[in-house]
Write a protein that holds these residues in place. Structure first.
Motif, mmCIF file in Angstrom:
data_model
loop_
_atom_site.group_PDB
_atom_site.id
_atom_site.type_symbol
_atom_site.label_atom_id
_atom_site.label_comp_id
_atom_site.label_asym_id
_atom_site.label_seq_id
_atom_site.Cartn_x
_atom_site.Cartn_y
_atom_site.Cartn_z
ATOM 1 N N ARG A 479 -3.554 7.769 0.892
ATOM 2 C CA ARG A 479 -3.868 8.992 1.644
ATOM 3 C C ARG A 479 -3.327 8.899 3.075
ATOM 4 N NH1 ARG A 479 -8.889 8.331 -0.941
ATOM 5 N NH2 ARG A 479 -9.765 7.426 0.957
ATOM 6 N N LEU A 480 -3.492 7.739 3.677
ATOM 7 C CA LEU A 480 -3.031 7.558 5.052
ATOM 8 C C LEU A 480 -1.509 7.690 5.139
ATOM 9 C CD1 LEU A 480 -4.401 5.055 7.600
ATOM 10 C CD2 LEU A 480 -1.943 5.174 7.280
ATOM 11 N N VAL A 481 -0.798 7.062 4.189
ATOM 12 C CA VAL A 481 0.670 7.150 4.175
ATOM 13 C C VAL A 481 1.102 8.603 4.011
ATOM 14 C CG1 VAL A 481 2.731 6.548 2.851
ATOM 15 C CG2 VAL A 481 1.031 4.793 3.357
ATOM 16 N N ALA A 482 0.409 9.336 3.141
ATOM 17 C CA ALA A 482 0.742 10.749 2.935
ATOM 18 C C ALA A 482 0.464 11.566 4.193
ATOM 19 C CB ALA A 482 -0.048 11.302 1.757
ATOM 20 N N ASP A 483 -0.623 11.243 4.910
ATOM 21 C CA ASP A 483 -0.941 11.947 6.151
ATOM 22 C C ASP A 483 0.157 11.788 7.192
ATOM 23 O OD1 ASP A 483 -3.301 12.835 5.078
ATOM 24 O OD2 ASP A 483 -4.559 11.293 6.035
ATOM 25 N N PHE A 484 0.841 10.692 7.133
ATOM 26 C CA PHE A 484 1.958 10.459 8.059
ATOM 27 C C PHE A 484 3.265 11.055 7.534
ATOM 28 C CE2 PHE A 484 -0.859 7.401 10.045
ATOM 29 C CZ PHE A 484 -0.464 7.417 11.377
ATOM 30 N N GLY A 485 3.178 11.776 6.419
ATOM 31 C CA GLY A 485 4.364 12.436 5.882
ATOM 32 C C GLY A 485 5.343 11.508 5.207
ATOM 33 N N ARG A 486 4.844 10.384 4.718
ATOM 34 C CA ARG A 486 5.714 9.392 4.085
ATOM 35 C C ARG A 486 5.474 9.353 2.583
ATOM 36 N NH1 ARG A 486 9.689 7.450 7.646
ATOM 37 N NH2 ARG A 486 8.824 7.703 9.758
ATOM 38 N N ASP A 487 6.546 9.225 1.833
ATOM 39 C CA ASP A 487 6.452 9.095 0.376
ATOM 40 C C ASP A 487 6.744 7.652 0.005
ATOM 41 O OD1 ASP A 487 6.291 9.516 -2.320
ATOM 42 O OD2 ASP A 487 8.271 10.458 -2.501
ATOM 43 N N ILE A 488 5.728 6.802 0.082
ATOM 44 C CA ILE A 488 5.880 5.364 -0.159
ATOM 45 C C ILE A 488 4.860 4.944 -1.213
ATOM 46 C CG2 ILE A 488 5.710 3.058 0.858
ATOM 47 C CD1 ILE A 488 6.430 4.348 3.561
ATOM 48 N N PRO A 489 5.283 4.319 -2.294
ATOM 49 C CA PRO A 489 4.324 3.860 -3.308
ATOM 50 C C PRO A 489 3.394 2.787 -2.751
ATOM 51 C CG PRO A 489 6.538 3.058 -3.794
ATOM 52 C CD PRO A 489 6.682 4.033 -2.679
ATOM 53 N N VAL A 490 2.102 2.897 -3.090
ATOM 54 C CA VAL A 490 1.079 1.990 -2.580
ATOM 55 C C VAL A 490 0.299 1.399 -3.745
ATOM 56 C CG1 VAL A 490 -0.956 1.764 -1.127
ATOM 57 C CG2 VAL A 490 0.865 3.341 -0.463
ATOM 58 N N TYR A 491 0.065 0.090 -3.712
ATOM 59 C CA TYR A 491 -0.744 -0.573 -4.734
ATOM 60 C C TYR A 491 -1.633 -1.618 -4.064
ATOM 61 C CZ TYR A 491 1.917 1.565 -8.507
ATOM 62 O OH TYR A 491 2.470 2.479 -9.370
ATOM 63 N N GLY A 492 -2.787 -1.852 -4.680
ATOM 64 C CA GLY A 492 -3.678 -2.905 -4.229
ATOM 65 C C GLY A 492 -3.418 -4.182 -5.015
ATOM 66 N N MET A 493 -3.590 -5.318 -4.357
ATOM 67 C CA MET A 493 -3.431 -6.619 -5.017
ATOM 68 C C MET A 493 -4.826 -7.147 -5.335
ATOM 69 S SD MET A 493 -0.409 -8.349 -2.689
ATOM 70 C CE MET A 493 -1.277 -8.094 -1.135
ATOM 71 N N VAL A 494 -5.150 -7.208 -6.611
ATOM 72 C CA VAL A 494 -6.495 -7.617 -7.028
ATOM 73 C C VAL A 494 -6.478 -9.054 -7.514
ATOM 74 C CG1 VAL A 494 -7.331 -5.315 -7.565
ATOM 75 C CG2 VAL A 494 -6.061 -6.572 -9.285
ATOM 76 N N LYS A 495 -7.643 -9.736 -7.319
ATOM 77 C CA LYS A 495 -7.758 -11.140 -7.692
ATOM 78 C C LYS A 495 -8.787 -11.314 -8.789
ATOM 79 C CE LYS A 495 -6.688 -12.741 -2.997
ATOM 80 N NZ LYS A 495 -7.187 -13.487 -1.824
ATOM 81 N N ASP A 496 -8.695 -12.445 -9.494
ATOM 82 C CA ASP A 496 -9.696 -12.751 -10.519
ATOM 83 C C ASP A 496 -10.867 -13.500 -9.886
ATOM 84 O OD1 ASP A 496 -8.835 -15.349 -10.096
ATOM 85 O OD2 ASP A 496 -7.635 -15.446 -11.941
ATOM 86 N N ASP A 497 -11.758 -14.036 -10.716
ATOM 87 C CA ASP A 497 -12.952 -14.720 -10.211
ATOM 88 C C ASP A 497 -12.620 -15.983 -9.431
ATOM 89 O OD1 ASP A 497 -14.428 -12.769 -11.399
ATOM 90 O OD2 ASP A 497 -14.821 -13.908 -13.245
ATOM 91 N N ARG A 498 -11.412 -16.529 -9.657
ATOM 92 C CA ARG A 498 -10.995 -17.756 -8.959
ATOM 93 C C ARG A 498 -10.112 -17.447 -7.754
ATOM 94 N NH1 ARG A 498 -9.288 -21.714 -14.038
ATOM 95 N NH2 ARG A 498 -11.243 -21.519 -15.225
#
Length: 620
Positions: A479-498
């Motif tokens: 949402r923040l990237v879009a508010d700045f008028g940028r078309d950039i793919p965004v992903y979160g890096m998720v971790k396991d239990d370790r």
């Protein structure tokens, strides 16, 4: 200036030698070249059907204007071209990947007991050998030389430290002659240094003959202990000689240079020969692919002017333009005549082939790594449905202690490799406490605001943005990237239990698994670990500064510092705390000292803090 104007300007140039500087629309120099006749050379770039290379076509497409400097001769143009390339580092010139200076081994001839050291600077009063490929190699040479000639390698100063203290282990294992113990006269020490110089100059055979005669003479005079010492020196020198590759005569002070054009890059190998011995190898990778002759012509001045020394002969794998002018340039800048040849037969041809094999092997080794990275980025493109492989990937993480001292970092990977000069660090300003969500939001807002402002270090947008966290963090970032008028793919890096990387999370909560592609899985894991490491390192540095500031306060020892940290969590919170709040943690005098320290109060009596506060002398 449009294309027609540029072409007309080129046609108006004189038929004189000089240098031309191609400029882009921002006025930056993107290419520097020399010409025998400026009009002919510059006009050729803008001819409608010119047979340019792909690199030249890319360069010409960006040219908005050009400048010229008329020179008195073609040689003067070459000298000026080298100077301007070094100054502007133009994007489309062939540049060495690493413009490092090369270290020398320095002999302190002005000292009573000369010592060998490593130096990048040349000063009067010293003798220099080299240059060598790196500081590590230079120190190895000094270490081997000291052991062979039984010269001291310790930090003692002579003659000041002679007779002070016991000799070290090196003396007892016969690797040092024992100058500190007074076992060597100044004349004997000077002789050892002279023989070490012979080795550095490549005169090993002459030194072996000299020492053999000395050993035989000592044995003839029944000086068996002296003969044994000379024998040990001979054995050590022979061991040094076995580390070198003996090629044969006729190669005194010669460099053999080959250029190899790989699929993705151009590499140049330099073999250094002295007295028939191969004494070293350098490998240089160029910033742009280019025909071998063109690459070598650009390489020679850059390489040897950086080294500040040139051999008597240079054997090349390919012919270069203006060979005589390059010889003249090296002579005038470095002194000593250098002959550049292109061998056609005999042993020198085989040595050029050896250099070419070195360049080819190095390129293949590195190209293999490059190909793997390109494949990983291609797989990432397909997995995430991107329009192209992400050339620039940025990742953001937050680190804190408890509810304060929040910091954030942005790491940057270009072509799959970390670009550490593009890393950025942020001190979180928001005061909501331990809130990674809002801290992340602040870091990204500051990053993209500076992108809009084209601030230095932030002017290039990422092709892919990764944030440490799950769907909520990814959605916020998107949402923040879009508010700045940028078309950039965004992903979160998720971790396991370790706390190991598990996958990527899209802003709409869909997890993208990478377990089926181990190389891609490892690559994203590397990004996450590097970003987390950078965040922790920055936080640790900030916390260290925190403790250092508290250590300045009299009467506040380790136990009291720990109480303050546990209660207030951050330096800012301690700075803003009232005297009453501090007194709830520390004794009154210590609390007063802390209170006054952060308000610049000049009084010496901690008990005066309360009165000063009431009188308004210290602002809360």
């Amino acid at each position: 200036m449009n294309e027609v104007d540029v072409r007309d300007k080129a046609r108006s140039l004189p038929l004189k030698p000089g240098v031309y500087l191609m400029l882009d629309k921002s006025g930056d120099v993107i290419y520097v070249g020399k010409a025998k006749a400026l009009r002919n050379r510059v006009s050729s770039y803008f001819a409608p059907n010119a047979a340019h290379t792909a690199k030249t076509r890319r360069m010409v497409a960006q040219v908005a204007d050009f400048d010229t400097i008329i020179a008195a001769s073609e040689f003067e143009a070459l000298v000026l071209e080298c100077s301007l390339i070094k100054r502007h580092q133009p994007k489309y010139n062939i540049l060495l990947k690493d413009s490092k200076g090369y270290p020398f081994i320095r002999l302190s001839t002005r000292d009573e007991y000369p010592r060998f050291t490593v130096s990048h600077q040349i000063e009067d009063g010293y003798r220099y050998f080299g240059p060598y490929g790196g500081r590590g190699l230079s120190f190895q040479v000094i270490k081997a030389l000291s052991a062979a000639m039984r010269l001291p390698a310790c930090g003692r100063e002579f003659p000041k430290d002679i007779g002070k203290g016991r000799p070290c282990l090196q003396y007892h294992i016969n690797r040092c002659a024992g100058v500190c113990a007074g076992k060597v006269t100044k004349e004997e020490y000077a002789e050892l240094v002279r023989q070490a110089v012979m080795l550095l100059e490549g005169r090993q055979q002459g030194l072996v003959s000299e020492l053999t005669s000395e050993m035989e003479a000592a044995a003839g005079e029944l000086l068996f202990e002296k003969a044994a010492h000379v024998r040990d020196r001979l054995l050590a020198i022979s061991a040094l000689g076995r580390r070198q590759i003996v090629i044969g005569g006729g190669m005194a002070d010669t460099d053999v240079i080959a250029c190899h054009e790989g699929e993705t890059r151009t590499g140049i190998a330099v073999l250094h020969f002295m007295e028939g011995n191969l004494i070293g190898r350098d490998m240089e990778l160029l910033s742009e692919q280019a025909p071998a002759g063109e690459a070598l012509a650009a390489f020679l001045p850059q390489y040897y002017l950086a080294r500040r020394r040139c051999p008597k002969m240079i054997c090349l794998s390919h012919e270069i333009e203006d060979r005589e002018l390059v010889e003249q340039l090296l002579f005038e800048k470095l002194g000593g005549k250098t002959k550049i040849i292109i061998p056609k037969k005999g042993d020198k041809v085989h040595l050029v082939e050896m250099a070419d094999a070195n360049a080819r092997e190095e390129i293949e080794r590195l190209t293999s790594r490059e190909e793997k990275l390109r494949k990983v980025l291609s797989d990432l493109q397909k997995l995430l449905g991107l329009s192209k492989p992400p050339q620039r990937i940025e990742a953001v993480d937050i680190s804190n202690t408890g509810k304060a001292d929040n910091v954030g970092v942005m790491t940057c990977f270009v072509d799959g490799k970390p670009l550490k000069k593009a890393y950025r660090q942020f001190i979180i300003k928001q005061s909501e406490g331990q809130d990674d969500y809002h801290s992340m939001q602040e870091v990204l807002s500051r990053r993209f605001k500076r992108l809009d402002e084209k601030k230095e270090g932030f002017a290039e947008p990422p092709d892919l943005l990764l944030v440490d966290g799950g769907a909520a963090h990814a959605a916020m970032a998107a949402r923040l990237v879009a508010d700045f008028g940028r078309d950039i793919p965004v992903y979160g890096m998720v971790k396991d239990d370790r706390h190991r990387t598990r996958g990527l999370m899209s802003p709409d909560g869909l997890e993208v698994s990478m377990e089926a592609t181990p190389a891609l899985f490892a690559f994203v894991g590397q990004i996450q670990e590097e970003t987390h490491r950078s965040a922790l390192a920055f936080h640790k540095k900030r916390r260290s500064m925190f403790l250092t500031e508290l250590e300045k306060i009299p009467g506040v020892g380790e136990a009291r510092r720990n109480k303050l940290i546990a209660s207030f969590k951050s330096l800012k919170a301690i700075e803003e705390a009232s005297l009453e709040e501090l007194c709830g943690i520390l004794p009154k005098d210590a609390a007063g000292a802390v209170y006054m320290h952060f308000r610049g109060y000049a009084g010496d009596n901690p008990g005066a803090a309360e009165g000063a506060r009431k009188q308004g002398e210290i602002e809360k």
